[in-house]
Design a protein around this motif. Structure first.
Motif, PDB file in Angstrom:
ATOM      1  N   ALA A 178      63.673   9.879  47.089  1.00 13.93           N
ATOM      2  CA  ALA A 178      63.514   9.623  45.669  1.00 13.93           C
ATOM      3  C   ALA A 178      62.889   8.227  45.282  1.00 13.93           C
ATOM      4  O   ALA A 178      63.171   7.371  45.342  1.00 13.93           O
ATOM      5  N   GLY A 179      62.046   8.379  44.173  1.00 14.35           N
ATOM      6  CA  GLY A 179      61.141   7.350  43.589  1.00 14.35           C
ATOM      7  C   GLY A 179      60.246   6.831  44.583  1.00 14.35           C
ATOM      8  O   GLY A 179      59.531   5.975  43.874  1.00 14.35           O
ATOM      9  N   ARG A 180      59.932   7.241  45.693  1.00 13.71           N
ATOM     10  CA  ARG A 180      58.806   6.588  46.487  1.00 13.71           C
ATOM     11  C   ARG A 180      57.586   7.615  46.034  1.00 13.71           C
ATOM     12  O   ARG A 180      57.527   8.630  45.751  1.00 13.71           O
ATOM     13  N   ASN A 181      56.342   6.924  46.462  1.00 10.33           N
ATOM     14  CA  ASN A 181      55.279   7.399  45.915  1.00 10.33           C
ATOM     15  C   ASN A 181      54.167   7.877  46.995  1.00 10.33           C
ATOM     16  O   ASN A 181      52.977   8.260  46.689  1.00 10.33           O
ATOM     17  N   ASP A 182      54.678   8.070  48.445  1.00 10.15           N
ATOM     18  CA  ASP A 182      53.737   8.387  49.474  1.00 10.15           C
ATOM     19  C   ASP A 182      53.794  10.010  49.394  1.00 10.15           C
ATOM     20  O   ASP A 182      54.507  10.505  48.988  1.00 10.15           O
ATOM     21  N   VAL A 183      52.821  10.438  50.269  1.00 11.82           N
ATOM     22  CA  VAL A 183      52.785  11.923  50.289  1.00 11.82           C
ATOM     23  C   VAL A 183      53.955  12.786  50.935  1.00 11.82           C
ATOM     24  O   VAL A 183      54.385  13.456  50.443  1.00 11.82           O
ATOM     25  N   LEU A 184      54.413  12.132  51.906  1.00 14.48           N
ATOM     26  CA  LEU A 184      55.455  12.555  52.657  1.00 14.48           C
ATOM     27  C   LEU A 184      56.773  12.853  51.468  1.00 14.48           C
ATOM     28  O   LEU A 184      57.444  13.847  51.603  1.00 14.48           O
ATOM     29  N   SER A 185      57.115  11.800  50.820  1.00 11.04           N
ATOM     30  CA  SER A 185      58.357  11.836  50.081  1.00 11.04           C
ATOM     31  C   SER A 185      58.062  12.682  49.033  1.00 11.04           C
ATOM     32  O   SER A 185      58.952  13.383  48.305  1.00 11.04           O
ATOM     33  N   ARG A 186      56.762  12.799  48.365  1.00  6.83           N
ATOM     34  CA  ARG A 186      56.518  13.865  47.392  1.00  6.83           C
ATOM     35  C   ARG A 186      56.395  15.364  47.907  1.00  6.83           C
ATOM     36  O   ARG A 186      57.064  16.301  47.146  1.00  6.83           O
ATOM     37  N   LEU A 187      56.214  15.421  49.137  1.00  4.12           N
ATOM     38  CA  LEU A 187      56.435  16.882  49.602  1.00  4.12           C
ATOM     39  C   LEU A 187      58.042  17.094  49.901  1.00  4.12           C
ATOM     40  O   LEU A 187      58.243  18.245  49.621  1.00  4.12           O
ATOM     41  N   LEU A 188      58.667  16.305  50.217  1.00  2.00           N
ATOM     42  CA  LEU A 188      60.064  16.596  50.393  1.00  2.00           C
ATOM     43  C   LEU A 188      60.950  16.853  49.085  1.00  2.00           C
ATOM     44  O   LEU A 188      61.820  17.610  48.801  1.00  2.00           O
ATOM     45  N   ALA A 189      60.349  16.107  48.001  1.00  2.00           N
ATOM     46  CA  ALA A 189      60.806  16.202  46.504  1.00  2.00           C
ATOM     47  C   ALA A 189      60.317  17.680  45.762  1.00  2.00           C
ATOM     48  O   ALA A 189      61.081  18.155  45.096  1.00  2.00           O
ATOM     49  N   ALA A 190      59.290  18.374  46.741  1.00  2.00           N
ATOM     50  CA  ALA A 190      58.619  19.281  46.121  1.00  2.00           C
ATOM     51  C   ALA A 190      59.018  20.398  46.701  1.00  2.00           C
ATOM     52  O   ALA A 190      58.659  21.736  46.082  1.00  2.00           O
ATOM     53  N   GLY A 191      59.141  20.402  48.043  1.00  2.00           N
ATOM     54  CA  GLY A 191      59.364  21.751  48.687  1.00  2.00           C
ATOM     55  C   GLY A 191      60.721  22.001  49.638  1.00  2.00           C
ATOM     56  O   GLY A 191      61.623  21.045  49.985  1.00  2.00           O
ATOM     57  N   ASN A 192      60.788  23.090  50.029  1.00  2.00           N
ATOM     58  CA  ASN A 192      61.969  23.273  50.977  1.00  2.00           C
ATOM     59  C   ASN A 192      61.324  23.352  52.285  1.00  2.00           C
ATOM     60  O   ASN A 192      60.917  24.382  52.883  1.00  2.00           O
ATOM     61  N   TRP A 193      61.368  22.228  53.156  1.00  2.00           N
ATOM     62  CA  TRP A 193      60.553  22.065  54.304  1.00  2.00           C
ATOM     63  C   TRP A 193      61.649  21.892  55.667  1.00  2.00           C
ATOM     64  O   TRP A 193      62.683  21.206  55.441  1.00  2.00           O
TER      65      TRP A 193
END
Length: 441
Positions: free
Chosen positions: A236-251
């Protein structure tokens, strides 16, 4: 679903062979060597001799590859239903490295689902969020460049793009972990075609050097899985690609690992090579260098991006992309049978004087005029449903690298002659490393 059998020596009958586009009669091995080592000259010669559509045969299994060089024919392929034109099946050799969930290896519904989960991390707002981080890393790299002494820009760009992947895509910030990962990842991104043969012949993976490579990969995987586990609690609140992937999808962890490795391998050498070519051209052309420096000083992103685009046009890093027909289909005026490999020859289209006047000249202004290149003629990232998901990231990355370098330095080429390209795995890189000399502005 079982993979589509390749159309090749075991499945091609004489009657079908007579209906294929014309092509060389050389032995399969000779054609494979020419394709692997000299495709930048082999393809133009074949087009000149056999026309806009021609057939070559490559290992394994003397597979039939139909090469397309007209935008309207390539548009047929990129616009066809993905279920008819499989791209993932042609990349199975990469599975031991990238993993079975890699976007590059998937087709049909699996590809659609995975791409949809990846898209939020590569949207316009996301790219703007990464730009500042990329610029700071580029400034740090530029500050290390020696002045007044020639150096190989390609290696410098490889160092920088690896750092961008580590910090902007993976989101690794711990210094000790960065120091551990750098040499390990460098071994992975430098994978040779010999190692990739393990994808065709799995028993090789049990002996050296294949086993040594897999041992390195296992060490990387352990770190990546640990990073993923920790990030699930702190994204939460981080701006890297991995963090955005975790925020946006069910992986699952495995799916995330496979996408991270795919982004590493697909985005490292390609962007590094494109930027090496860009600096090679600017160093040889004072007027274009001045154009780029003015753009960097003024924050003219469109002009900086045009330099990246022209480098990708004149020096396509990936010369062709492939599809495998899952059913018989009409392509480029031919009835092609199931299992045919279709190759869209990016390099032939982008060096065609019909689409790009004076095609051998480096002219970024092509992309800024009132009459820009026609759709379907600039295709370094492929097209259709399989267009490279990282295209926007790559252009943003190149723009920020140019901004950092051109505001700091003047460039000269120790050798003013154009540098030839040589194959490196699936890419075409500067043979001599794109040597340049820089001095402070």
């Amino acid at each position: 679903m079982a993979p589509t059998p390749l159309l090749g020596s075991r499945t091609l009958d004489r009657q079908t062979a007579r209906t294929l586009p014309p092509g060389p009669k050389l032995p399969t091995l000779a054609q494979t060597v020419l394709f692997a080592s000299h495709r930048k000259t082999f393809f133009p010669r074949m087009r000149e001799k056999y026309g806009d559509v021609f057939t070559i045969r490559l290992v394994p299994s003397s597979r039939v590859c139909v090469v397309l060089s007209r935008p309207e024919h390539i548009k047929e392929v990129f616009g066809s239903p993905p279920a008819v034109m499989h791209a993932g099946e042609g990349n199975t050799v990469l599975e031991p490295i990238m993993g079975s969930h890699s976007l590059l290896l998937l087709d049909d519904e699996d590809h659609v689902r995975m791409r949809k989960q990846l898209m939020p991390a590569f949207s316009g707002p996301a790219l703007r969020g990464y730009a500042g981080m990329v610029h700071e890393l580029a400034k740090a790299e530029v500050a290390k460049w020696p002045t007044g002494t020639p150096f190989k820009m390609h290696q410098r760009m490889r160092n920088l793009t690896l750092e961008i992947i580590l910090q902007v895509i993976f989101g690794v910030t711990d210094v000790d972990r960065l120091n551990t990962l750098r040499p390990l990842l460098d071994k992975i991104v430098s994978v040779s075609p010999v190692i990739m043969l393990g994808g065709f012949y799995p028993p090789l993976l049990k002996v050296r050097p294949w086993k040594t490579f897999l041992d390195t990969q296992q060490r990387i995987d352990e770190i990546l899985y640990d990073e993923i586990a920790g990030r699930r609690e702190t994204f939460a609140g981080r701006n890297d690609v991995l963090s955005r992937l975790l925020a946006a999808g069910n992986w699952s962890d495995v799916e995330l690992r496979d996408q991270l490795v795919t982004l590493l391998l697909a985005g490292h050498e390609t962007t590094a090579t494109a930027m090496a070519w860009a600096f090679h051209e600017l160093a040889r052309r004072p007027a274009d260098l001045e154009f780029g420096q003015r753009a960097a000083d003024a924050g003219a992103d469109d002009e900086l991006e045009a330099i990246v685009k022209e480098a990708l046009r004149l020096h396509p890093v990936v010369y062709q992309v492939g599809r495998r027909l899952t059913e018989t289909a009409d392509v480029a005026g031919y009835r092609l049978p199931r299992g045919t490999t279709i190759m869209a020859a990016i390099g032939l289209v982008q060096r065609d004087g019909e689409h790009f006047p004076n095609p051998k000249d480096f002219r970024p202004q092509r992309f800024l005029s009132d009459d820009p290149p026609a759709p379907g003629t600039w295709i370094p990232f492929g097209g259709g449903a399989r267009r490279c998901i990282g295209a926007g990231f790559s252009l943003m990355e190149g723009t920020e690298i140019l901004r950092a370098a051109l505001t700091a330095f003047n460039f000269q080429a120790p050798n003013p002659e154009p540098e030839p390209a040589q194959p490196k795995n699936v890419t075409l890189v500067p043979r001599h490393g794109a040597e340049v000399t820089v001095t402070h502005r």
